[in-house]
Design a protein around this motif. Structure first.
Motif, mmCIF file in Angstrom:
data_model
loop_
_atom_site.group_PDB
_atom_site.id
_atom_site.type_symbol
_atom_site.label_atom_id
_atom_site.label_comp_id
_atom_site.label_asym_id
_atom_site.label_seq_id
_atom_site.Cartn_x
_atom_site.Cartn_y
_atom_site.Cartn_z
ATOM 1 N N VAL A 1 66.369 -85.631 -33.457
ATOM 2 C CA VAL A 1 64.961 -86.179 -33.987
ATOM 3 C C VAL A 1 65.693 -87.701 -34.744
ATOM 4 C CG1 VAL A 1 62.751 -86.781 -33.987
ATOM 5 C CG2 VAL A 1 63.615 -84.641 -32.282
ATOM 6 N N ASP A 2 65.178 -88.515 -34.738
ATOM 7 C CA ASP A 2 65.257 -89.586 -35.766
ATOM 8 C C ASP A 2 63.767 -89.967 -35.505
ATOM 9 O OD1 ASP A 2 65.766 -91.477 -37.754
ATOM 10 O OD2 ASP A 2 66.358 -92.703 -36.195
ATOM 11 N N GLY A 3 63.171 -89.324 -36.319
ATOM 12 C CA GLY A 3 61.465 -90.086 -36.071
ATOM 13 C C GLY A 3 61.011 -89.966 -38.209
ATOM 14 N N GLU A 4 59.963 -90.531 -37.809
ATOM 15 C CA GLU A 4 59.231 -90.810 -39.595
ATOM 16 C C GLU A 4 58.444 -89.780 -39.649
ATOM 17 O OE1 GLU A 4 57.607 -94.542 -39.056
ATOM 18 O OE2 GLU A 4 56.289 -93.804 -38.093
ATOM 19 N N HIS A 5 58.313 -88.237 -39.073
ATOM 20 C CA HIS A 5 58.208 -87.240 -39.156
ATOM 21 C C HIS A 5 58.858 -85.683 -39.111
ATOM 22 C CE1 HIS A 5 54.545 -89.196 -39.503
ATOM 23 N NE2 HIS A 5 54.411 -89.895 -39.329
ATOM 24 N N ALA A 6 59.381 -86.252 -37.930
ATOM 25 C CA ALA A 6 60.754 -85.236 -37.571
ATOM 26 C C ALA A 6 61.973 -85.430 -37.798
ATOM 27 C CB ALA A 6 60.408 -84.517 -35.985
ATOM 28 N N ARG A 7 62.336 -85.267 -38.396
ATOM 29 C CA ARG A 7 63.562 -85.736 -38.657
ATOM 30 C C ARG A 7 65.026 -84.832 -38.661
ATOM 31 N NH1 ARG A 7 64.393 -90.372 -40.299
ATOM 32 N NH2 ARG A 7 66.178 -90.296 -40.998
ATOM 33 N N THR B 1 61.432 -91.167 -32.740
ATOM 34 C CA THR B 1 59.772 -91.561 -31.833
ATOM 35 C C THR B 1 59.584 -92.222 -33.316
ATOM 36 O OG1 THR B 1 60.614 -89.057 -33.742
ATOM 37 C CG2 THR B 1 60.832 -88.816 -31.090
ATOM 38 N N THR B 2 57.803 -92.297 -33.019
ATOM 39 C CA THR B 2 57.283 -93.104 -33.684
ATOM 40 C C THR B 2 55.610 -92.201 -33.200
ATOM 41 O OG1 THR B 2 58.673 -94.885 -33.550
ATOM 42 C CG2 THR B 2 56.731 -95.429 -34.585
ATOM 43 N N VAL B 3 55.242 -92.007 -34.300
ATOM 44 C CA VAL B 3 53.594 -92.314 -34.123
ATOM 45 C C VAL B 3 52.652 -93.491 -34.440
ATOM 46 C CG1 VAL B 3 51.425 -91.001 -34.666
ATOM 47 C CG2 VAL B 3 53.777 -89.689 -34.276
ATOM 48 N N VAL B 4 52.190 -93.792 -32.819
ATOM 49 C CA VAL B 4 52.103 -95.588 -32.947
ATOM 50 C C VAL B 4 50.227 -95.280 -33.510
ATOM 51 C CG1 VAL B 4 51.237 -97.638 -31.854
ATOM 52 C CG2 VAL B 4 53.559 -96.428 -31.736
ATOM 53 N N ASP B 5 49.764 -94.232 -33.489
ATOM 54 C CA ASP B 5 48.175 -93.676 -33.690
ATOM 55 C C ASP B 5 47.166 -92.624 -33.182
ATOM 56 O OD1 ASP B 5 45.826 -95.625 -33.813
ATOM 57 O OD2 ASP B 5 45.183 -96.010 -32.064
ATOM 58 N N ASP B 6 46.694 -92.148 -34.583
ATOM 59 C CA ASP B 6 46.076 -91.594 -34.235
ATOM 60 C C ASP B 6 44.796 -90.700 -34.562
ATOM 61 O OD1 ASP B 6 45.542 -88.533 -34.638
ATOM 62 O OD2 ASP B 6 46.320 -88.564 -36.535
#
Length: 391
Positions: free
Chosen positions: A71-77, A110-115
């Motif tokens: 995963v290449d995420g902002e929180h999970a890497r 991965t990108t979390v767009v909204d919460d």
């Protein structure tokens, strides 16, 4: 009047060894079931208040390990082993196959767009004009309403209040940030306090119901898919054409054509999800990590998008617009569920967005694996080899 005796309870400690044993004995005497496995567990019943009533035992669901998932995420890497709790043969193997493909392509971004999590009270008035005037008043007094709501919680924060008018009613969505908790109970308590403040301070006549069914709790809906409930997460990957041919035994143009055909079929059927089986991976991860499994009704809603690039490579993305997850509270602290969260490095404070990204990446891997298997005509054989129709 029931012919069966009441379920035994101990008002002083209903999770004690004696209370649990009494319920087990009741079941043995009146059903004939030996409870050989249900009554065998390693967790401490003393940890269960707030999670279950009339505790009897456990339902053991097998957990398989899929991965590694890159995963290449902002929180999970990085790389993750993903625990999937399921009784469906081929599921873990299929997700692992998709993860292998995506890892060879450089991983899933991965990108979390909204919460946001909401409670949706409805306010009722004598006429539409009073409803309209209340809407204006509510907007003007947002800060006071927010203060009343946030006084009930340490981690919740009121982001905004959406308004939707109909007849002589105003349907609202109180949108909260909820930290690492899923937040349904938190938002319910906070919104009730806000409504109490409104009732006390509004100069006109009004009545309200705390939930006007506009949050669509544990039900999929277009309003949540458009406006977000829980986490809105996107997972995407670009697959080289040669890699897809090598590992999935199908060309990217055939894969893309199948996506177009499937989109039309889904549209004709009226589905809320143009993917293939997002509920499979989400449910398996929810059971393993102690999520509220009924939230799969909302969380499995998905927007799938694919594109055949000019050079023949294949771009694929999945958007989960209402993924409801937690790494704190609820069932996440129970023994096996906590261990599975620790396998992912997500347990506790600060882990929820990381978990959301891992789930989205897992879903995308599963979509690609199943889609390829169907087009390559390997789907049925896989179930014959690994599935439930074995002797």
């Amino acid at each position: 009047m029931s012919s069966l005796p009441r379920i035994p309870r101990d008002r002083s400690d209903d999770y004690s060894e004696g209370a649990v044993a009494a319920r087990q004995q009741l079941v043995r005497e009146h059903t004939g079931s030996a409870l050989e496995h249900v009554a065998s567990y390693s967790l401490d019943p003393g940890t269960l208040p707030g999670n279950i009533e009339n505790f009897l035992g456990v339902a053991q669901v097998p957990i398989g390990l899929a991965g590694p998932l890159l995963v290449d995420g902002e929180h999970a890497r990085g790389e993750f082993y993903v625990p999937l709790a399921t009784t469906e043969g081929t599921l873990v193997a299929s997700y692992s196959r998709g993860m292998k493909l995506c890892a060879a392509a450089g991983g899933i971004r991965t990108t979390v767009v909204d919460d946001r999590m909401q409670r949706a009270p409805v306010f009722l008035f004598p006429s539409a004009r009073e409803a309209r005037d209340f809407g204006r008043w509510l907007t003007e007094h947002h800060d006071d309403v927010a203060a009343a709501a946030e006084a009930t919680t340490r981690s919740g924060r009121l982001l905004d209040i959406q308004q939707f008018s109909a007849a002589r009613m105003i349907y609202t969505r109180f949108n909260f940030a909820t930290g690492d908790a899923a937040g349904q109970n938190m938002t319910g308590k906070a919104t009730f306090a806000a409504c109490a403040w409104i009732k006390q301070n509004y100069p006109g006549e009004l009545n309200f119901y705390l939930e006007g069914q506009f949050a669509t709790d544990k039900k999929s809906s277009m309003v949540n898919m458009l406006h977000t409930r829980g986490k809105r997460v996107v997972a995407e990957v670009t697959l080289p054409a040669a890699l897809v041919e090598e590992q999935m035994h199908v060309s990217t143009d055939k894969l893309f054509r199948a996506r177009l055909v499937g989109n039309l079929g889904g549209f004709m059927a009226g589905v809320n999800n143009n993917g293939l089986h997002s509920a499979n991976g989400i449910t398996a991860l929810f059971i393993a990590t102690g999520q509220d499994v009924a939230n799969v009704a909302e969380s499995s809603a998905a927007y799938g998008f694919s594109e055949l690039l000019p050079n023949g490579d294949y771009y694929a993305a999945i958007t989960l617009p209402s993924l409801i997850v937690a790494t704190y509270g609820g069932g996440t602290g129970l023994a096996t569920q906590r261990e599975c969260l620790e396998v992912l490095g997500c347990y506790g404070t600060g882990g929820v967005l990381k978990l959301a990204e891992i789930i989205a990446a897992t879903v995308l891997a599963g979509e690609l694996s199943l889609g390829s298997a169907v087009v390559a005509e390997e789907w049925v054989q896989a179930h014959d080899d690994l599935g439930r129709n074995r002797p």
